[in-house]
Every structure is written in structure tokens, then in C-alpha cells.
Design a protein around this motif. Structure first.
Motif, mmCIF file in Angstrom:
data_model
loop_
_atom_site.group_PDB
_atom_site.id
_atom_site.type_symbol
_atom_site.label_atom_id
_atom_site.label_comp_id
_atom_site.label_asym_id
_atom_site.label_seq_id
_atom_site.Cartn_x
_atom_site.Cartn_y
_atom_site.Cartn_z
ATOM 1 N N SER A 22 34.005 30.359 22.551
ATOM 2 C CA SER A 22 34.889 30.955 21.830
ATOM 3 C C SER A 22 35.298 32.637 21.939
ATOM 4 C CB SER A 22 34.399 30.935 20.348
ATOM 5 O OG SER A 22 33.124 31.455 20.163
ATOM 6 N N GLY A 23 34.665 33.410 22.690
ATOM 7 C CA GLY A 23 34.879 34.591 23.109
ATOM 8 C C GLY A 23 34.175 35.025 24.252
ATOM 9 N N LEU A 24 34.465 36.131 24.769
ATOM 10 C CA LEU A 24 33.827 36.861 25.973
ATOM 11 C C LEU A 24 33.719 38.081 25.667
ATOM 12 C CD1 LEU A 24 36.172 35.358 28.949
ATOM 13 C CD2 LEU A 24 34.026 34.412 28.335
ATOM 14 N N VAL A 25 32.595 38.859 25.965
ATOM 15 C CA VAL A 25 32.376 40.219 25.748
ATOM 16 C C VAL A 25 31.910 40.689 27.298
ATOM 17 C CG1 VAL A 25 30.735 42.211 24.945
ATOM 18 C CG2 VAL A 25 31.353 40.011 23.718
ATOM 19 N N LEU A 26 32.840 41.564 28.146
ATOM 20 C CA LEU A 26 32.705 41.785 29.172
ATOM 21 C C LEU A 26 32.225 43.424 29.519
ATOM 22 C CD1 LEU A 26 35.874 40.070 30.775
ATOM 23 C CD2 LEU A 26 33.487 39.045 30.380
ATOM 24 N N ASP A 27 30.924 43.515 29.835
ATOM 25 C CA ASP A 27 30.721 45.176 30.150
ATOM 26 C C ASP A 27 30.538 45.567 31.515
ATOM 27 O OD1 ASP A 27 28.795 47.385 30.415
ATOM 28 O OD2 ASP A 27 28.146 46.965 28.227
ATOM 29 N N SER A 28 31.673 46.438 31.802
ATOM 30 C CA SER A 28 31.406 46.910 33.319
ATOM 31 C C SER A 28 31.862 45.757 34.181
ATOM 32 C CB SER A 28 30.227 47.635 33.796
ATOM 33 O OG SER A 28 29.745 48.633 32.688
ATOM 34 N N PRO A 29 32.799 44.850 34.038
ATOM 35 C CA PRO A 29 32.864 43.787 34.855
ATOM 36 C C PRO A 29 33.477 43.993 36.135
ATOM 37 C CG PRO A 29 34.887 44.081 33.399
ATOM 38 C CD PRO A 29 33.863 45.047 32.746
ATOM 39 N N VAL A 30 32.978 43.062 37.222
ATOM 40 C CA VAL A 30 33.430 43.441 38.615
ATOM 41 C C VAL A 30 34.643 42.527 38.698
ATOM 42 C CG1 VAL A 30 32.920 42.743 40.870
ATOM 43 C CG2 VAL A 30 31.169 43.795 39.322
ATOM 44 N N LEU A 31 35.693 43.112 38.590
ATOM 45 C CA LEU A 31 37.033 42.300 38.805
ATOM 46 C C LEU A 31 37.657 42.352 39.990
ATOM 47 C CD1 LEU A 31 38.372 43.300 35.077
ATOM 48 C CD2 LEU A 31 37.302 41.314 35.975
ATOM 49 N N SER A 32 37.002 43.201 40.909
ATOM 50 C CA SER A 32 37.523 43.221 42.200
ATOM 51 C C SER A 32 36.313 43.031 43.144
ATOM 52 C CB SER A 32 38.456 44.512 42.622
ATOM 53 O OG SER A 32 38.844 44.737 43.833
ATOM 54 N N ASP B 249 42.260 34.447 36.971
ATOM 55 C CA ASP B 249 43.773 34.601 36.694
ATOM 56 C C ASP B 249 44.085 34.828 35.273
ATOM 57 O OD1 ASP B 249 46.621 34.164 36.235
ATOM 58 O OD2 ASP B 249 47.027 32.214 37.223
ATOM 59 N N PRO B 250 44.592 36.014 34.958
ATOM 60 C CA PRO B 250 44.858 36.261 33.498
ATOM 61 C C PRO B 250 45.423 35.319 32.836
ATOM 62 C CG PRO B 250 45.692 38.179 34.851
ATOM 63 C CD PRO B 250 45.281 37.045 35.833
ATOM 64 N N GLU B 251 46.403 34.359 33.090
ATOM 65 C CA GLU B 251 46.928 33.275 32.405
ATOM 66 C C GLU B 251 46.180 32.282 32.241
ATOM 67 O OE1 GLU B 251 50.061 33.803 31.190
ATOM 68 O OE2 GLU B 251 50.052 35.790 32.390
ATOM 69 N N GLN B 252 44.750 32.362 32.877
ATOM 70 C CA GLN B 252 43.776 31.168 32.433
ATOM 71 C C GLN B 252 42.779 31.684 31.330
ATOM 72 O OE1 GLN B 252 41.829 31.042 36.077
ATOM 73 N NE2 GLN B 252 42.367 28.887 36.363
ATOM 74 N N LEU B 253 42.963 32.914 30.729
ATOM 75 C CA LEU B 253 42.105 33.536 29.683
ATOM 76 C C LEU B 253 42.718 32.653 28.612
ATOM 77 C CD1 LEU B 253 41.576 37.113 29.950
ATOM 78 C CD2 LEU B 253 39.974 35.525 29.842
ATOM 79 N N THR B 254 41.772 32.260 27.388
ATOM 80 C CA THR B 254 42.442 31.413 26.292
ATOM 81 C C THR B 254 41.814 31.847 25.166
ATOM 82 O OG1 THR B 254 40.849 29.543 26.740
ATOM 83 C CG2 THR B 254 42.996 29.442 27.949
ATOM 84 N N VAL B 255 40.749 32.703 25.042
ATOM 85 C CA VAL B 255 39.902 33.297 24.196
ATOM 86 C C VAL B 255 39.878 34.736 23.962
ATOM 87 C CG1 VAL B 255 38.581 31.077 24.221
ATOM 88 C CG2 VAL B 255 37.738 33.334 25.649
ATOM 89 N N PRO B 256 39.470 35.038 22.703
ATOM 90 C CA PRO B 256 39.436 36.571 22.671
ATOM 91 C C PRO B 256 38.506 37.217 23.397
ATOM 92 C CG PRO B 256 39.504 35.407 20.586
ATOM 93 C CD PRO B 256 39.405 34.360 21.675
ATOM 94 N N THR B 257 38.781 38.392 23.996
ATOM 95 C CA THR B 257 37.848 38.961 24.936
ATOM 96 C C THR B 257 37.869 40.677 24.677
ATOM 97 O OG1 THR B 257 38.584 37.178 26.556
ATOM 98 C CG2 THR B 257 37.802 39.595 27.430
ATOM 99 N N LEU B 258 36.536 41.061 24.590
ATOM 100 C CA LEU B 258 36.379 42.223 24.435
ATOM 101 C C LEU B 258 35.898 42.914 25.931
ATOM 102 C CD1 LEU B 258 35.808 45.138 22.932
ATOM 103 C CD2 LEU B 258 33.676 44.393 22.534
ATOM 104 N N ILE B 259 36.484 43.966 26.277
ATOM 105 C CA ILE B 259 36.069 44.575 27.770
ATOM 106 C C ILE B 259 35.604 45.923 27.099
ATOM 107 C CG2 ILE B 259 36.536 45.401 30.108
ATOM 108 C CD1 ILE B 259 38.792 43.352 30.133
ATOM 109 N N VAL B 260 34.309 46.466 27.819
ATOM 110 C CA VAL B 260 33.817 47.678 27.465
ATOM 111 C C VAL B 260 33.428 48.233 28.829
ATOM 112 C CG1 VAL B 260 32.281 48.998 26.199
ATOM 113 C CG2 VAL B 260 32.877 46.761 25.361
#
Length: 375
Positions: free
Chosen positions: A255-265, A307-318
Motif C-alpha cells: 500500500s506504500g513505499l518509504v525509500l531512504d537514500s534509494p539506489v536508483l542508478s 520504470d516510473p510508470e510501474q509505480l502504483t502506490v504512494p511513495t515517500l522518498i527521503v
């Protein structure tokens, strides 16, 4: 015959240089692929203890030792908790004085080599925080996965997973906060962690295969009463959360994602860690290719764990612009691609995986606002 000899020598030199480059690339790639949990990443400087008293510790002056906030101070056989810089304390141009909150293990002696770590707590939720918890074993793809379960009254569970350079003790930074919201918390150790099975090749895969251990945790949570789960990941743990939310057979329960310092590359992180090992600039591409080949990070995946289009739930990035391991720019780009779902909270003056440490009060307030509608 002389031209032939010259040509042979030139070819030999090229081959030798190529072999040396490959060897150097493999060595540099180990900064990410063989980073042991709980040991400092090469981006984190070693500091010297210049003195310690009951309420303060004097450290080598460095950008790291001047960071605001609360950190663990780890050494070989010791662990302490340090607070803010004491501006009024006597220091020198080469030292800085910080508040010493407590020594949790071992002793701090003058001359000790230490480093700042996001892991403020050591032990388990009972010994460190006084929280009732259970040690549980989750059936994973490679074998049994140890985890801590802190019970709560809600049917939304938080599944917490650490990343590079830390252990499952890292989620204890926010565990008391989550427990205060009556949220059950499952803190996972995954392949390569102490007590968990190793990957078949003994390498970290930056979330590419580890996410399946997080998937096992989702299955466990649902089996034992969770109707929904919030995936909370730090560093490559955030990458695992993104992968699980996109590919798990139970992704509808997320139902949600919390992403702290995510490795996106992956490529940017591999380069950063290799560079921190003082890899010469011309060898950095070799280090990245060596890591990709060793860990099976396919070129078409590098730079885009989701893929950003695959995101379907509320997400907090810190995340923050001072992260030397996972560039903040990628978080900003991802948030800009999905403003309908992603909230980005930017934290200055914080190293990798230490967004809570820089300002715990502000961090927890952002977390409260995000989680309240999901509970």
C-alpha cells in the motif's frame, strides 16, 4: 627483425595493460559487490579519537565529524552514540567536540580509529529499545531468513530492509516511532547478512536478486495477518522495495513505499564506490563493467531499477544532495516523473542512509504525515 620485435613488445604492453585494467576493475567493483554489512563504505572516512570524557568526545576535524544530528560511532570492538557538535567546547583547528550520549559497547580510547554510522542502536529491539519482539525465521529462496517482529495492533505491517554498509539494526532508528503508531514491524536480514544464507556467488547484487527475500517477507506477513504492507527500504533495500512492489506476486498488498537514500542508478553507485577506493578515472568504466558482469546486472537495467510508470502506490522518498553513494539527482528525477504518487523530502548535510540521523524530529514528522492515511 627489429620491427617485428618492436611490434611484439607493443602488443605485449597493450595486453599487459588490459590485464591490469581488468584486475583493477574487479578490485574496484568489490567496493559494492563485497561490501560487508556493518562495515564502513569507502566513502566514509576513518576518524581518530583525540579524547573522551563522560559527556563528550573529541574527534578529527572533518566534514564527516561536523555533520549535524545523531550518529553511531563505531570502531573495531566499540560502539557509541554521539549527538550534536558542541560549539562552545574547546577545540583546535584539527579537532571537533561532539556530545557523547552513551557508550553502548567497548570503550573509547585516545588514538582509536572510528567512523560515523547511521546505526545508532546495536543488539535487538528488546535490548536496545525495550520493545517486545520475536525472533522469527522466514522461508526464503536460498534458505531461512532471520527477522525481528515487533507486534502492533494494526493490520498494515511495515517491512523494513537495510542496504549497503548497514545491518538490520538500522531500522531500529525508527522502530520506536513505528511502534508508537501501533504498526507491526518486520525487520529483515537477507542473503549475505549474518545468519542468512549467502548468494550463490557470494556477491551483493544491489537488489537485483535480493528483492526476492523481501518478497518472502511479504508472503510471511500476509500469512500471519497483514492485509496490507508498507515496504520501507534504505539504500539498496529501497531498490529491493521498488522491485518487489513491481514484481511480487503479492504486489496488490503493497500500500506504500518509504525509500531512504534509494539506489536508483546502479552505474552511478558502482562508479561512486569505485572512485572512493581511489580507482583512477580511466579505470572507472572497467570497474562498472566488471561489477555488472560479476553480479549479472544487465546493461538494459542499469540506471533504472524501476520504470516510473510501474509505480502504483504512494511513495515517500527521503534523500539529500550530500549523498556520495546514491546521487540525489535520480530521486529528484523520479519524483518529477510521478508527482501524483511521489513525495520527495530533501535532507541537507546527511550521508548515505542517514537521513533520519541528520534531523530525527523532522524526519519522523514527514514519516507521520505519509503513513497516517495508510494505517
Amino acid at each position: 627483425m627489429r620491427p617485428v620485435k618492436v611490434t611484439a613488445a607493443a602488443v605485449g604492453a597493450v595486453l599487459a595493460a588490459g590485464a591490469a585494467g581488468v584486475a583493477a576493475g574487479r578490485f574496484a567493483s568489490g567496493a559494492a559487490l563485497k561490501a560487508p554489512p556493518g562495515r564502513p563504505l569507502p566513502t566514509e572516512p576513518r576518524l581518530t579519537v583525540h579524547g573522551a570524557a563522560a559527556d563528550r568526545v573529541t574527534l578529527t576535524r572533518d566534514l564527516a565529524s561536523l555533520r549535524p544530528g545523531t550518529y553511531g560511532l563505531a570502531g573495531d570492538g566499540s560502539h557509541a552514540v554521539v549527538g550534536a557538535v558542541l560549539e562552545s567546547a574547546a577545540s583546535t583547528p584539527d579537532t571537533v567536540v561532539r556530545r557523547l550520549e552513551q557508550v553502548t559497547h567497548g570503550t573509547l580510547e585516545t588514538g582509536d580509529k572510528v567512523w560515523l554510522t547511521p546505526n545508532v542502536h546495536i543488539g535487538n529491539p528488546g535490548s536496545a529499545l525495550g520493545l517486545d519482539h520475536a525472533d522469527v525465521d522466514l522461508p526464503g529462496e536460498l534458505g531461512s531468513l532471520p527477522a525481528w517482529f515487533v507486534p502492533g495492533y494494526r493490520d498494515t505491517w511495515v517491512i523494513a530492509v537495510h542496504g549497503l554498509g548497514t545491518t538490520r539494526e538500522l531500522p531500529m532508528n525508527v522502530m520506536r516511532f513505528l511502534h508508537g503508531r501501533r504498526l507491526p514491524v518486520l525487520a529483515l536480514a537477507y542473503r549475505g547478512d549474518l545468519g542468512a544464507p549467502r548468494s550463490r556467488d557470494g556477491l551483493n547484487h544491489l537488489g537485483e536478486s535480493e528483492w526476492r527475500d523481501l518478497d518472502a517477507a511479504i508472503r510471511y506477513a500476509v500469512r500471519y495477518g497483514a492485509r496490507r504492507v508498507v515496504l520501507y527500504g534504505w539504500s539498496t533495500g529501497a531498490t529491493m522495495a521498488l522491485r518487489a512492489a513491481a514484481h511480487s506476486a503479492l504486489r496488490e498488498r503493497v500500500s506504500g513505499l518509504v525509500l531512504d537514500s534509494p539506489v536508483l542508478s546502479w552505474e552511478a553507485t558502482l562508479r561512486a564506490l569505485a572512485q572512493a577506493r581511489h580507482t583512477p578515472e580511466p579505470l572507472l568504466p572497467l570497474a562498472v563493467r566488471a561489477a555488472q558482469g560479476r553480479a549479472g546486472l544487465h546493461a538494459d537495467h542499469v540506471g533504472a531499477p524501476v520504470d516510473p510508470e510501474q509505480l502504483t502506490v504512494p511513495t515517500l522518498i527521503v534523500h539529500g544532495p550530500d549523498d556520495a553513494v546514491a546521487p540525489w539527482t535520480y530521486s529528484r528525477r523520479l519524483a518529477a516523473r510521478r508527482p501524483d504518487l511521489i513525495a520527495l523530502h530533501t535532507v541537507p548535510d546527511a550521508p548515505h542512509s542517514a537521513m533520519w540521523n541528520a534531523d530525527p524530529q523532522q524526519y519522523e514528522e514527514r514519516l507521520r504525515r505519509f503513513l497516517t492515511p495508510l494505517m
